[in-house]
Structure formats: C-alpha cells, structure tokens
Design an enzyme around this catalytic site. Structure first.
Site, PDB file in Angstrom:
ATOM      1  CB  VAL A 252      -1.001   0.015   1.177  1.00  0.00           C
ATOM      2  CG1 VAL A 252      -1.963  -1.148   1.074  1.00  0.00           C
ATOM      3  CG2 VAL A 252      -0.303   0.021   2.518  1.00  0.00           C
ATOM      4  CG  HIS A 253       5.190   1.316   0.988  1.00  0.00           C
ATOM      5  ND1 HIS A 253       5.501   0.159   1.665  1.00  0.00           N
ATOM      6  CD2 HIS A 253       6.052   1.365  -0.063  1.00  0.00           C
ATOM      7  CE1 HIS A 253       6.489  -0.462   1.058  1.00  0.00           C
ATOM      8  NE2 HIS A 253       6.833   0.253  -0.007  1.00  0.00           N
ATOM      9  CG  LEU A 254       4.980  -0.013  -3.492  1.00  0.00           C
ATOM     10  CD1 LEU A 254       4.991  -1.330  -4.247  1.00  0.00           C
ATOM     11  CD2 LEU A 254       6.321   0.700  -3.646  1.00  0.00           C
TER      12      LEU A 254
END
Length: 344
Positions: A252-254
């Site tokens: 999700v941090h991408l």
C-alpha cells in the site's frame, strides 16, 4: 563512543548536521560497498580472519583502498582487527552471513535506492515519482531485470524479518483453504502460511519480472508446498473470487489513496464472506518510535509514488471499501511494520 557522541549531540556541542550528513553518507556507502564487493563473505565466520593484502588480492582491490575500507568498517563495528587480521563482527555474522537472517540483497537494493534518491528534490517539487519501480526499462532490459531480481530477493529477506511476528498476530478464518498473496512473488509469506495453517493453499499474483525471479527460486529450491504463481497487475487484472485470505505486504505504501481505495474494493469483492484482508506495512500513528522512523522512510516511499499511511487513513479507506471491521496490530520490535486486518 556512541553514548558519548549521543550526549554531545544532545548538548549541542558537536556539529550535528555534519555528522548526519557527511558521516552517515560515508558510513552507509562503506557498508554497502563492502557487502556488494563480497568483503564479509570473503572473510567468513572463522576466527583466523584475513589481512588487507589477502583481501585485496582475493577481491581485486588496491591494497591501499582495501585497508582504508577495512579500517572504516572496524570503526563502525562491522569488523574486528587483531595483529593486522580482520574478522567479521556479530552484526555481520547474524545479518549478512547467516542464510536465515541475511540482508545481503536488501543492502544491494539500498544502492539502487541511494542513486534513485538523487532525484528526491525534483520529486518533492513536482509531486511526481522519480521512477516506477515496477516499470520495465525497455531501453536497458538487462539492467532492469537485474534490478527486479535484486528487489525480489531483497523483499524475501525483509519478509523473513516480518513473518514470525505476523504469524503470531494474524487471525485466519477457521477452515481457510485459499490464500492470495498480492505482490509477494518470492513466495516466502505463502510458504510459511501454508505450513502454519494446514489445508491452506496459496497463490501469488505479481508482475512478470518478480514472477520470473520466483520461478528461478522454485527451480532451485523446489515447490514442496504447492505454491501457485500467477502473472498479473493487481490494479487492473481480475483477482478471482472465493479467497479466504488476501495478503498485501509492503504494497500500500507504493500507491496513492485513490489507487489503494480501488485495490481494497477489488480485494473485498474477491474475498469470501467472512474472509480477511491482511495489510502489512510501515504505518504511521501506531507508536511514537515507529512514527519517528517512518517520517524519514516516507520520503523514500514518496520518491516512487507512495508514502507511509496514517493508521486512521487506512481505517477510513478500508471502511469506504466495504470492510465492516478493521483491527490494527503492531508487530514485534524486530520490525517496525504493523498489521492492519480487515474483515469482509
């Protein structure tokens, strides 16, 4: 020495910007270069060690350059020296030489990160990522394949740090038989989940490059657990249906918030009623210590188009995607990652 330096920094008696700038940069480069060149593996875990001359000859370094590098590594506690012979310190033996804990590929990956962050200033001004880590460089496919391979092997090493604590905290539905791991091509999560929860079968969905690396791992190590590999783009391609568990680890941090919302909605539709979505990442708002780390780490994520997300924002996005219950579960001290588990 570290304690004395910490006190001097606290009292503002030393030039902290210079220590955080020049010293940290050189320290990081020394570690990464030694790892890439094979210095630590050449020395090995024996008590006899090697001289600078022996290492220089073995690794095709200048003798002067090798001696300067080795002395730097002694000063930062990665090596020890006695009578001119260098041996590996305990950090090296545990975190680089030991196959169960090795971060060798992660350190090589940091060399790519180091170079990529040269464009951080432009990235921060424009708000656009410096590069898409998953986009193949058609101009140099050989280099792109090498980078992708390093990334996948590095993520496998990172997974081994996370998995023991994750398996202690995760809530898998009773009788679960089907698991989808999105973006975990190395397969480490799936293998360990299948061994922990008998009857569970797992599939990895990832892009072609990571899956090709995963196939090489299978060809070399076998596939006794029956892991299935599938090529696909989680933001666009069909995720299938009827999954008991879907895992998103360090994914999700991408992505930006809109992409994550769409991904969560797709996951919700792909899960069985009573299924669960596992989001493992570096979330903000879990604890003060983690927040201090991720305030810096988020710059790296932003450089490739994402960021460290607030746990409250994750709750909101998952709620908008249709998940009725969301639990936040910090993992252990060995990794600052946390688990956010959503129930369909």
């Amino acid at each position: 020495m570290e304690i004395v330096l910490a006190v001097l920094k606290k009292l503002n008696l030393v030039p902290v910007p210079l220590l955080d700038g020049q010293m940290q940069v050189v320290k990081a480069r020394a570690l990464m270069e030694a790892n890439r060149a094979g210095v630590f593996h050449a020395i090995g875990d024996g008590p006899e060690g090697l001289t600078a001359s022996e290492l220089a000859s073995k690794l095709e370094f200048s003798e002067e350059g090798m001696e300067i590098l080795l002395k730097a590594l002694v000063s930062i506690n990665y090596l020890k020296v006695k009578n001119g012979r260098y041996t590996n310190g305990r950090w090296v033996k545990h975190w680089i030489l030991d196959p169960k804990h090795s971060l060798h590929h992660m350190l090589i990956l940091q060399m790519y990160t180091y170079k990529r962050l040269e464009g951080l200033g432009d990235n921060l001004r424009s708000g656009r990522p410096e590069m898409d880590f998953h986009q193949v460089d058609v101009a140099n496919p050989t280099a792109a394949a090498a980078l992708q391979g390093t990334y996948t092997y590095g993520m496998r090493e990172a997974a081994r740090l996370i998995i023991p604590d994750l398996l202690k905290r995760v809530d898998v539905p009773a009788g679960a038989t089907r698991m989808l791991d999105i973006g975990g091509a190395h397969g480490e999560y799936c293998r360990q989940f299948m061994r922990k929860f008998p009857g569970l079968k797992a599939t990895v969905l990832d892009l072609a490059g990571p899956v090709a690396t995963a196939q090489k791992i299978m060809d070399r190590e076998g596939n006794a657990d029956g892991l299935e590999l599938r090529v696909g783009n989680c933001l666009q391609d069909d995720l299938g249906t009827g999954w008991d568990v879907i895992l998103l680890s360090n994914m999700v941090h991408l992505f930006d918030p809109a992409q994550n919302l769409g991904l969560f909605q797709r996951c919700k539709a792909a899960l069985k009623p009573g299924g669960t979505l596992l989001c493992v990442d570096q979330f903000v708002g879990i604890s003060g210590q983690r927040d201090r780390i991720f305030a810096v780490v988020s710059l790296n994520f932003f450089n490739v188009g994402g960021k460290s997300y607030e746990a409250t924002q994750m709750r909101q996005l998952l709620s908008e995607a249709g998940f009725a219950r969301v639990d936040v579960k910090p993992l252990g001290l060995r990794t600052p990652a946390s688990l956010i588990q959503a129930y369909a």
